[in-house]
Design a protein around this motif. Structure first.
Motif: not given
Lengths: 565, 216
Positions: A123-124, A126-128, A130, A132-133, B22-23, B26
């Motif tokens: 999750i961490g 793929s966050t930048p 995606t 959405w995750n 986090n999102r 980022a």
């Protein structure tokens, strides 16, 4: 659906996929996703799983599938390395707005954070990359989250979604029922069309003396090809495309003036710097298109038809933004615009095309040298496929040449890695592209470098018998990097020369019919034979070692500095 | 538009989901922008979370940041404000040796003059709380420094708006995502509540931070 079933989370995942109309997924099994694979075994009549040879291949294949079918591509992998191997494809899908749902297994929830075997914070990670995750730790969440994943992936500006499911959630049983997602309260995928914006844009277009349309993939993603063509034909304004917009309007259309950007056509690049109104449709002003930004089309008023509000004024200031799905905005705009008489302006395009033809195109397509050029291979493919193949390209010189010279008569025919520039994209993407458009010819045009990045997917082709035609343009170089070394680093060819294996023998090792062409007179018949052969086919074409792709706008230069040689 | 980096406060209304922090961070990381301060809490609207992020950037940069933040699926709305449009108050807790309270009479005067409060006293340490502008909390810190100030902790900046009437006109907000379910989100009545809350600091989260600082 109101059915109530007491089933495991893993079975729920499969039933959710079926409920979303998925019949084909790409993936690779492993420890943390085994419960789902066990269910795949039970559901194999309804849901076909393609085993790629690497998880990166699974995401690229899902991308290729999404790009030719218009549906959501699905890739599935285990935790840890399985999940991290998906990342390149996910990042590629994010920057090229491809709808993907990726499902990864995860260690059991009580092990999260314990550095368990094959645990990774996907999750961490793929966050930048995606749209959405989400991590599912409780089986009961599966139907709602899966529905949301598909809704988010395909709606608005599409993109990749990653769903990470802990192993205990895959095993746990619960009462399953599925409801399609129709909205997320914090997410508005498509802005409501503002008719004042449309009117202002129409006035600007009607007042233009030297207008230019630049279009991108938004036209294809928004299924706006017909609306776009109607707009172009009514206004009679010349139009040029970004690499991902290619094939939305047929190549032979008289108003199709070619490719924009770094290796694009001479006329649309130079005339971007002369137009008075620039009409951007579903494109995002990538730096490969704009060149030096502060010198880009400074004289022009910009009309920007765009679905994603974050793209407005991001790179280029939009004097007339029109926020909406571009099909809706084009359909609203077309009745308000008047046909134009642009004879003088059109003559400028013809004149510049003539210059480009004399210096570049003629040499590319009818070379005097003994060695084959990449351009003539593309021409042979056009001829044999009657310009109606899906062309899948990798990244580099062959990609630029293919996009410049490939001819198309229908949309969704060009599959390439545009934004991320992922070498190794083409071979797995072509597998998905063929499965997404099984009735069409799919030709993967790949360089000898990128081919070897995902060459293991020949195994997938062999196992599935998918009829992909592979054309390797082999110059024994990482050609684009070598070109830069020649032009900007005084020919210091650092690590760009490749000692290549016997590609034909490798293809034959996978029982794929294969042929190598080294001479011009063999080319046409070899390409014809490739198309005539049922199933997969491998064709290696040895091309001139040190050919360069022109025109070229050096990085950081303005479009006016475009070089023909 | 200003090309000089100045201080902007970005406020974000969002869902309360794991991973959203986090999102959002980022988005700053990707652009190599350092975050000066970041606060998360429940907002004045039930069930809606709020981030307040302070950054030093140019106006074009902050606009793009806000656009990218608003683009995130779990974000309801995002705004940016200049210092003139916001009130910064921060709560500082100062830990001082209890013996000084009796030996150094000035300390009692500092507390009185700065309208600070003693929130707890133990045989070894006592804790002073001061809520105010940065220059006020700084002044108290400087005053206490010579008297065995053990720690200063729980700096918690938060922001409010100068005028409820000016809310919609003063704020330069990038409104790109008209809301379906949150149409009333920015009605003045709700804004007034936010202002009151700013003055009285009963906000969620603060007490938790204080508790943690006691044990330090």
């Amino acid at each position: 659906m109101s059915e109530k079933l007491h089933i495991s989370g893993a079975e729920a995942v499969i039933r959710c996929l079926l409920a979303e109309g998925v019949d084909l997924i790409y993936g690779y099994p492993g420890g943390a996703i085994m419960p789902v694979y066990d269910e795949l075994y039970k559901f194999q009549d309804q849901l076909h799983h393609v085993l790629t040879r690497h998880e990166q291949g699974a995401t690229h294949a899902a991308q290729g599938y999404a790009r030719t079918s218009g549906k959501v591509g699905v890739a599935i992998a285990t935790s840890g390395p399985g999940a991290t191997n998906l990342i390149t494809g996910i990042a590629d899908a994010q920057i090229d707005s491809t709808p993907l749902v990726c499902i990864t297994g995860q260690v059991a929830s009580h092990l999260l954070g314990s550095d368990a075997f094959q645990e990774t914070d996907i999750i961490g990670i793929s966050t930048p990359v995606t749209k959405w995750n989400y991590q599912i730790t409780n089986a009961e969440e599966i139907p709602e989250i899966m529905a949301k994943a598909f809704y988010i992936a395909r709606s608005g500006r599409p993109g990749p979604v990653l769903i990470d499911i802990t192993k205990d959630a895959q095993f746990a049983k619960f009462d399953y029922s599925y409801k399609k997602c129709t909205g997320v309260r914090s997410y508005k995928p498509v802005p409501t069309l503002d008719h004042d914006q449309v009117k202002a844009a129409a006035e600007a277009i009607n007042g233009a003396k030297k207008p230019l349309i630049v279009w991108g993939q938004g036209v294809i993603l928004g299924q706006a090809e017909a609306a776009f063509k109607a707009f172009v034909e009514k206004t009679q304004i010349p139009a040029a495309w970004t690499i991902l917009g290619l094939s939305a309007l047929e190549t032979a259309h008289p108003l199709n003036k070619g490719m924009l950007g770094m290796h694009g056509n001479y006329a649309p690049n130079l005339l971007t710097q002369e137009c008075d109104v620039l009409i951007a449709v579903g494109m995002r002003f990538d730096d490969r298109v704009t060149g030096r930004l502060d010198a880009y089309a400074t004289q022009a008023k910009v009309v920007h038809l765009e679905i994603d509000p974050a793209e407005i004024n991001k790179n280029v200031y939009a004097d007339y933004p029109v926020l909406a799905d571009c099909k809706a905005s084009l359909e609203a705009l077309t009745p308000l615009v008047q046909p134009k008489k642009l004879d003088e302006w059109m003559a400028r395009f013809d004149e510049l095309y003539k210059q480009e033809y004399e210096v570049v195109i003629e040499k590319d397509l009818r070379p005097q040298k003994e060695g084959l050029s990449m351009g003539e291979v593309i021409v042979a493919i056009n001829k044999a496929s009657k310009s109606d193949a899906v062309i899948v390209t990798d990244v580099g010189q062959h990609q630029m040449v293919a996009c410049r010279y490939a001819e198309f008569v229908r949309s969704k025919s060009n599959v390439t890695s545009g934004g991320l520039g992922t070498m190794g994209f083409a071979l797995p993407a072509a597998i998905g592209a063929k499965m997404g458009a099984p009735d069409r010819h799919v030709v993967a045009v790949i360089g000898d470098g990128g081919y070897q990045m995902t060459i293991q997917e020949l195994g997938t082709i062999f196992q599935t018998k998918v009829g992909v035609k592979i054309v390797i343009l082999n110059n024994d170089f990482l050609g684009m990097v070598r070109q830069w070394q020649q032009l900007f680093f005084e020919k210091r060819y650092a690590s760009t020369e490749m000692t290549n294996p016997d590609f034909v023998a490798i293809a034959k090792g996978y029982y794929i019919p294969a042929k190598k062409v080294t001479a011009r007179e063999e080319l046409e018949s070899a390409v014809a034979e490739m198309f005539a052969t049922d199933g997969p086919y491998f064709l290696e074409v040895v091309v001139e070692k040190e050919n360069n792709v022109f025109p070229m706008i050096p990085t950081g230069a303005s479009l006016t500095e475009i070089r023909l040689s | 538009m200003s090309q000089e980096p100045i201080r902007y406060t970005i406020s974000i209304y969002s869902e309360n989901n794991v991973g959203l922090l986090n999102r959002i961070s980022a988005i700053f990381l990707k652009r190599h922008i350092n975050i000066e301060s970041l606060t998360t809490s429940l907002s004045e609207i039930p069930d809606v979370f709020r981030f307040v992020i302070v950054v030093m950037v140019t106006e074009p940069q902050v606009q793009k940041l806000v656009q990218q933040i608003e683009k995130q699926v779990d974000v309801i709305k995002a705004f940016y404000h200049t210092d003139e449009e916001t009130i910064f108050l921060e709560t500082a807790l100062y830990k001082v040796k209890t013996s000084f309270l009796f030996e150094e009479r000035q300390i009692q005067n500092f507390i009185k003059e700065s309208h600070a409060n003693i929130v707890t006293v133990s045989p070894e340490f006592f804790v002073i709380e001061k809520t105010g502008f940065r220059h006020e909390t700084d002044a108290l810190r400087e005053a206490l420094q010579p008297f065995g100030l053990a720690t200063i902790c729980a700096l918690w900046p938060y922001f409010g708006l100068k005028s409820p009437h000016g809310y919609l006109t003063n704020l330069k907000f990038v409104q790109r995502k008209p809301n379906l379910d949150y149409g009333k989100l920015f009605q003045p009545t709700i804004v007034k509540r936010a202002i009151t809350a700013t003055g009285q600091v009963p906000l969620y989260g603060r007490r938790r931070i204080c508790r943690r600082s006691y044990s330090s």
